[in-house]
Design an enzyme around this catalytic site. Sequence first.
Site, PDB file in Angstrom:
ATOM      1  N   TYR A 142       0.903  -1.238   0.119  1.00 61.15           N
ATOM      2  CA  TYR A 142      -0.016  -0.017   0.090  1.00 61.15           C
ATOM      3  C   TYR A 142       0.843   1.269  -0.144  1.00 61.15           C
ATOM      4  O   TYR A 142       0.565   2.238  -0.444  1.00 61.15           O
ATOM      5  CB  TYR A 142      -0.851   0.195   1.327  1.00 61.15           C
ATOM      6  N   ASP A 219      -3.528 -18.083   0.227  1.00 65.65           N
ATOM      7  CA  ASP A 219      -4.314 -18.773  -0.808  1.00 65.65           C
ATOM      8  C   ASP A 219      -4.867 -19.802   0.091  1.00 65.65           C
ATOM      9  O   ASP A 219      -6.271 -19.976  -0.007  1.00 65.65           O
ATOM     10  CB  ASP A 219      -3.873 -19.319  -2.066  1.00 65.65           C
ATOM     11  N   ASP A 247     -12.585  -8.802   4.366  1.00 66.94           N
ATOM     12  CA  ASP A 247     -13.760  -8.652   3.524  1.00 66.94           C
ATOM     13  C   ASP A 247     -14.571 -10.066   3.562  1.00 66.94           C
ATOM     14  O   ASP A 247     -15.418 -10.269   3.492  1.00 66.94           O
ATOM     15  CB  ASP A 247     -13.572  -7.774   2.187  1.00 66.94           C
TER      16      ASP A 247
END
Length: 354
Positions: A142, A219, A247
């Site tokens: 980020y 993953d 999320d």
Amino acid sequence: MHYNIALLEGDGIGPEVIGEGIKVLDAVGEVFGHSFGYSRGLVGAAAIDAVGDPFPHQTLETCQSADSVFFGTLGDPRYDNDPGAKVRPEQGLLAMRKSLGLFTNIRPVKAYPELMDSSPLKNERLEGTDLVIYRELTGGIYFGDKGRKKGSAYDICDYSTHEIQRVAHLAFQAARKRRRKVTLVDKANVLETSRLWRETVQELAGEYPDVALDYLFVDNAAMQIIQNPSQFDVILTGNMFGDIISDEASVITGSLGMLPSASVGEEQTLFEPIHGSFPQAVGKGIANPFATILSAAMMLDVAFDLKEESRAIEQAVAKVIREGEVTPDIRPGSRVTTRQAGDAVARGIQQVKV
Ligand code: IPM
Ligand code: MN
């Protein structure tokens, strides 16, 4: 006691849900004898419109001089489909996290029995789920160098040992108060930064012999969070992996509208719902205020050490959910509005106290 809270409503449904958060804080103040003062600041698209900057200096000062920061949401469809936009509302959030030094984002996720049917997952998979994600918030991809070269673009992912250690300490300390298990989520089979995470966390784990540490590639973690969420206690991870899996984990609760969060650093704390600005819902009274109300509960606990008050909010929310006074995201067809759901929680605070 008096607390001075910086109030950043932001964009979209931000003002609506923050309104309900304040309502509930004020109910707590009345019942438990505290007072909360609010200083407003602009952030996001609202701030771009007003002064051309998604995180104006004045807002930074308002945040710095407050005891804590209560933030709604930001984002605006005007920018979402415009990759060429020079300023974006999201830059306001990133600047706010960085300049306030909020290096750890704490996102608890639990399965409320009454909401299990609103989750796409089977009840038996959800039962007993109570996990918390510790996401590094001011480093990694980020914030690394980013840019364009001729015909290509890059985002550098960069982590220092120090950045990893400070969030890891908080995760281990949290595990000590919970079920004593930390799962580090990374991609150490591919990424050098992830290998540094593993090395650093493994070494630091020696200071917490009473906490079990295990590792999952991201993953695989993405799959296990759906397959068997109750195995997790504290999940520790970097900035982008934490963004994505939190999320994903929200489906456990049945709605993204249920997830609160805390962001903490050395000096300041900030509390915000993890859902976005939900522009389609603005003004309709359908936004779920519980993520924001539960963020207020986290503020009382984490920032002000008001445990009983924080629990009063959580219990009031749980009761309102049991009684079904909830917005349509968690009970399809419900006509209960954002305000009515907030009123019900505020009323519940009075009853919890007695
Ligand atoms: C979040 C959001 C932000 C993030 C965006 C709005 C920059 O998705 O808080 O999870 O990616 O961190
Ligand atoms: Mn996110």
